[in-house]
Motif scaffolding. Structure first.
Motif: not given
Length: 170
Positions: A85-111
């Motif tokens: 959690w870097l910034a956000g108004d509420s836990e509910a809002e942050l957690l609700a954004s996770v599925p879409a964030a996973l689909d669009t995330a600019p992933w760094r190289p994996e280890a």
């Protein structure tokens, strides 16, 4: 310790200002935290890991270091993901954004991280034997190899989070 997260749906772990570390339970006695007697303690090594994630040898295994910046962190097993959690108004809002964030995330190289089983996530300054009290989260990982990848996302105005996904490898 300053709370940046609110109690609610998931259990959040926070640090006193440094990195968090995920250490396999089998090697917890070998993690000395900031109490190390060597030139550089395990905490010092974790601070030097740099970047959003790093791997450090601990006993006959490795610890996963969550670097960059201190942030309240929760594990979402349904996504195999640590959410920071870097910034956000509420836990509910942050957690609700996770599925879409996973689909669009600019992933760094994996280890690749080999774990012997469950790990504990806690403040890297704490010695492993003292990490089983309050202030930790247990990640019930099956033994095996995992691809670890990280990304920072802004799923909405005013909402920022970092993702660390742990995907089992064949």
């Amino acid at each position: 310790m300053v709370r940046h997260a609110e109690p609610g749906t998931v259990e959040w772990v926070e640090s006193g200002g440094g990195p968090l570390v995920a250490v396999p339970e089998t090697v917890l006695p070998f993690w000395t935290g900031a109490d190390g007697e060597e030139t550089a303690s395990d905490y010092d090594r974790a601070c030097e890991a740099g970047g959003p994630v790093g791997l450090l040898p601990v006993g006959d295994s490795a610890a996963l270091v969550l670097g960059d910046e201190p942030a309240a962190t929760a594990f979402l097993p349904e996504h195999g993901t640590l959410v920071r959690w870097l910034a956000g108004d509420s836990e509910a809002e942050l957690l609700a954004s996770v599925p879409a964030a996973l689909d669009t995330a600019p992933w760094r190289p994996e280890a690749h991280w080999k774990v012997p089983g469950a790990v504990l996530l806690f403040d890297a300054a704490r010695p492993g034997p003292h990490s089983t009290g309050a202030g930790h989260v247990r990640l019930p990982l099956a033994p095996g190899r995992y691809a670890v990848r990280a990304a920072r996302v802004r799923p909405g105005p005013g909402t920022r989070l970092a993702l660390v996904q742990l995907r089992p490898l064949p």
